[in-house]
Enzyme design. Structure first.
Site, short mmCIF file in Angstrom:
data_model
loop_
_atom_site.label_atom_id
_atom_site.label_comp_id
_atom_site.label_asym_id
_atom_site.label_seq_id
_atom_site.Cartn_x
_atom_site.Cartn_y
_atom_site.Cartn_z
N HIS A 68 0.84 -1.22 0.00
CA HIS A 68 0.00 0.00 0.00
C HIS A 68 0.87 1.26 0.00
O HIS A 68 1.26 1.78 1.05
CB HIS A 68 -0.91 -0.01 1.23
CG HIS A 68 -2.03 0.98 1.15
ND1 HIS A 68 -3.30 0.72 1.62
CD2 HIS A 68 -2.07 2.24 0.65
CE1 HIS A 68 -4.07 1.77 1.42
NE2 HIS A 68 -3.34 2.72 0.83
N HIS A 70 1.53 5.15 -2.07
CA HIS A 70 1.09 6.17 -3.04
C HIS A 70 2.33 6.79 -3.65
O HIS A 70 3.07 7.51 -2.98
CB HIS A 70 0.24 7.23 -2.32
CG HIS A 70 -1.02 6.65 -1.74
ND1 HIS A 70 -2.20 6.56 -2.45
CD2 HIS A 70 -1.28 6.09 -0.53
CE1 HIS A 70 -3.13 5.99 -1.70
NE2 HIS A 70 -2.59 5.69 -0.53
N LEU A 71 2.55 6.52 -4.93
CA LEU A 71 3.75 7.03 -5.61
C LEU A 71 3.48 8.33 -6.35
O LEU A 71 4.41 8.96 -6.85
CB LEU A 71 4.32 5.97 -6.55
CG LEU A 71 4.87 4.70 -5.86
CD1 LEU A 71 5.33 3.68 -6.90
CD2 LEU A 71 6.00 5.03 -4.90
N ASN A 102 -4.87 6.27 -6.94
CA ASN A 102 -5.47 7.61 -6.83
C ASN A 102 -4.49 8.70 -7.29
O ASN A 102 -4.19 9.64 -6.57
CB ASN A 102 -5.99 7.88 -5.41
CG ASN A 102 -4.91 7.87 -4.35
OD1 ASN A 102 -3.84 7.30 -4.54
ND2 ASN A 102 -5.17 8.51 -3.23
N ASP A 159 -8.93 3.06 -3.42
CA ASP A 159 -8.33 3.60 -2.19
C ASP A 159 -8.32 5.12 -2.11
O ASP A 159 -8.05 5.82 -3.08
CB ASP A 159 -6.90 3.10 -2.01
CG ASP A 159 -6.32 3.58 -0.70
OD1 ASP A 159 -6.93 3.31 0.34
OD2 ASP A 159 -5.28 4.27 -0.71
N ASP A 312 0.91 2.55 3.77
CA ASP A 312 0.05 3.63 3.28
C ASP A 312 0.88 4.92 3.12
O ASP A 312 0.40 6.01 3.43
CB ASP A 312 -1.17 3.85 4.18
CG ASP A 312 -2.23 4.71 3.51
OD1 ASP A 312 -2.10 5.01 2.31
OD2 ASP A 312 -3.20 5.09 4.20
N HIS A 316 2.71 14.22 0.92
CA HIS A 316 2.07 15.49 0.58
C HIS A 316 3.11 16.59 0.77
O HIS A 316 3.94 16.52 1.68
CB HIS A 316 0.87 15.77 1.49
CG HIS A 316 -0.29 14.84 1.26
ND1 HIS A 316 -1.04 14.85 0.11
CD2 HIS A 316 -0.80 13.86 2.04
CE1 HIS A 316 -1.98 13.92 0.19
NE2 HIS A 316 -1.85 13.30 1.35
#
Ligand code: DOR
Ligand code: ZN
Length: 442
Positions: A68, A70-71, A102, A159, A312, A316
């Site tokens: 899990h 986020h790239l 996403n 997700d 996860d 940001h």
């Protein structure tokens, strides 16, 4: 990456831990041509001509797999790129990551799925895309699962958002079962979480923030389990955070249903009471829960109900996190702190055996995502290896992260357990220290 002499690497003198083969002891490991060539009792392979990696005092484990991550590519390269995110993965000991859909645009097409795996992206570790379960992750119309799987997707998910409508979730499960892939659910009944930014309870009340009840998660987990029973599919619950959700998964497993789940390091490390001063690096989805929930997760990590640790990792940018708590985006980075938190909290404080931690990071994630020939050091499997020092203490500095984003609540945390080397397809792609290898031609 310069080619290795004879393309062989001998990892010598370490303590090898491979739950899949039930190996736990002093073994040497020979990698050749991208595969595990041999596992032998210490000293047996000394005559082999190979580059040597001295792993004395280290644990030698199958390469960690984070299912899990986020790239952020395509579309949000200012937060992360596939190159920077996978470099952070390597620094955290992960040799494979599953990339969430996403992105901008959402990965709901074979073209984007393939684009993410293109060598042009500069990935440092193996990237396995998880494609969107519905077009645009809008929860209305299924994507083409067969085409996505042909393009390399290993699972589907929306997700960041749940698949809320019962009939859509049911058709998603029916389509996935035919392809033998899991549906990964972000379990959140958004009807209960509007404008919420942290767990409901005394801390939210004190801070004046809208509370997010654990039932928003557990009710969707229970609904999904019913649909899993009906369809015979494989449901995987992403970032499970609430005690009641874990009870539901426990019941489902005891009924023999194909339900698996993952827990993040931040949910086993922190609780809602740690959100003290509106620091937005403590804001994520699902939110940090109560002590009671955390205790349940620790019990589930110990007793085997929880299948995987997954980070996860949700980078940001500073300007985005630098906002009022209720306006800042959800998510924190996690790739480089996962092992340190697992060793410090699970092994040292809660006495989980290292073998169980390795299982949560390797054997089980490979099984959940159907990654054949990974998550084990059995001869013939991919030469993905993680070497770490379980005793070494260090301080995490978010500013030094390989990720483009620094949004971690663990900045300046003292940790135990440090990655020494990360090896992908037989190549050392991350090494903690100046060369430990003696480049011997014997
Ligand atoms: O905290 C989170 N951040 N949870 C999610 O489900 C999505 C993720 C993101 O993409 O930032
Ligand atoms: Zn996520």
């Amino acid at each position: 990456m310069p080619p290795l002499p004879n393309n062989k690497l001998l990892i010598r003198g370490g303590h090898l831990l491979d739950p899949a083969q039930n190996l736990d002891g002093s073994y040497d490991l020979l990698l050749a041509e991208g595969r595990v060539a041999e596992v032998a009792p210490a000293g047996k392979l000394d005559q082999v001509e190979a580059e040597i990696f001295d792993a004395r005092g280290m644990i030698v484990a199958p390469g960690f797999i984070d299912i899990h991550v986020h790239l952020r590519e395509p579309g949000q390269f200012y937060k992360e790129t596939i190159a920077s995110g996978t470099m952070a993965a390597a620094a955290g000991g992960f040799t494979s990551v599953c990339a969430m859909p996403n992105t901008v645009p959402v990965n709901d097409s074979p073209a984007i799925t393939r684009w993410m795996q293109d060598p042009e992206r500069g990935a440092q570790v193996n990237v396995f895309p998880i494609a969107a379960a519905t077009l645009g992750s809008l929860g209305e119309q299924l994507t083409d699962y067969a085409a996505l799987v042909r393009a390399g997707a290993v699972a589907v998910t929306d997700d960041g958002k749940p698949i809320l409508r019962d009939e859509i979730m049911e058709t998603a499960l029916k389509a996935a079962v035919r392809l033998e892939i899991p549906v990964v659910q972000h379990a959140e009944d958004t009807r209960m979480t509007t404008a919420a930014s942290m767990n409901s309870g005394p801390s939210a009340f004190r801070l004046g923030l809208r509370g997010w009840p654990p039932e928003a998660e557990s009710s969707i987990v229970r609904r999904d389990i019913e649909l899993t029973a009906k369809t015979g599919a494989h449901l995987h619950v992403a970032h499970l955070s609430a005690a009641e959700s874990l009870n539901a998964v426990r019941d489902a497993k005891s009924e023999g249903l194909r339900v698996t789940c993952e827990v993040t390091p931040h949910h086993f490390a922190l609780v809602d009471e740690d959100v003290t001063d509106y620091n937005t690096n403590f804001k994520m989805n699902p939110p940090l829960r109560s002590r009671h929930d955390r205790e349940a997760l620790l019990a589930g990590l110990a007793d085997g109900i929880i299948d995987c640790i997954a980070t996860d990792h949700a980078p940001h940018a500073r300007h985005e996190k630098n906002a009022e708590f209720d306006r800042a985006p959800f998510g924190i980075t996690g790739l480089e702190t996962a092992l340190g938190l697992a060793i410090s909290i699970l092994h040292e404080k809660n006495k989980l055996p290292l073998k169980r931690i390795i299982e949560l990071l390797t054997t089980n994630p490979a099984r959940v995502m159907g990654l054949a020939g990974r998550g084990t050091l059995a001869p013939g499997s991919h030469a993905d290896v993680t070497v770490f020092d379980p005793a070494r203490e260090w301080t995490y500095r978010a500013a030094d992260s390989h990720s483009k984003s620094k949004n971690s609540p663990f900045d300046a945390w003292r940790m135990q357990g440090r990655i020494a080397a990360t090896i992908v397809a037989g190549n050392i792609i991350f090494r903690d220290e100046p060369p430990r290898t003696q480049n011997t031609q014997r």
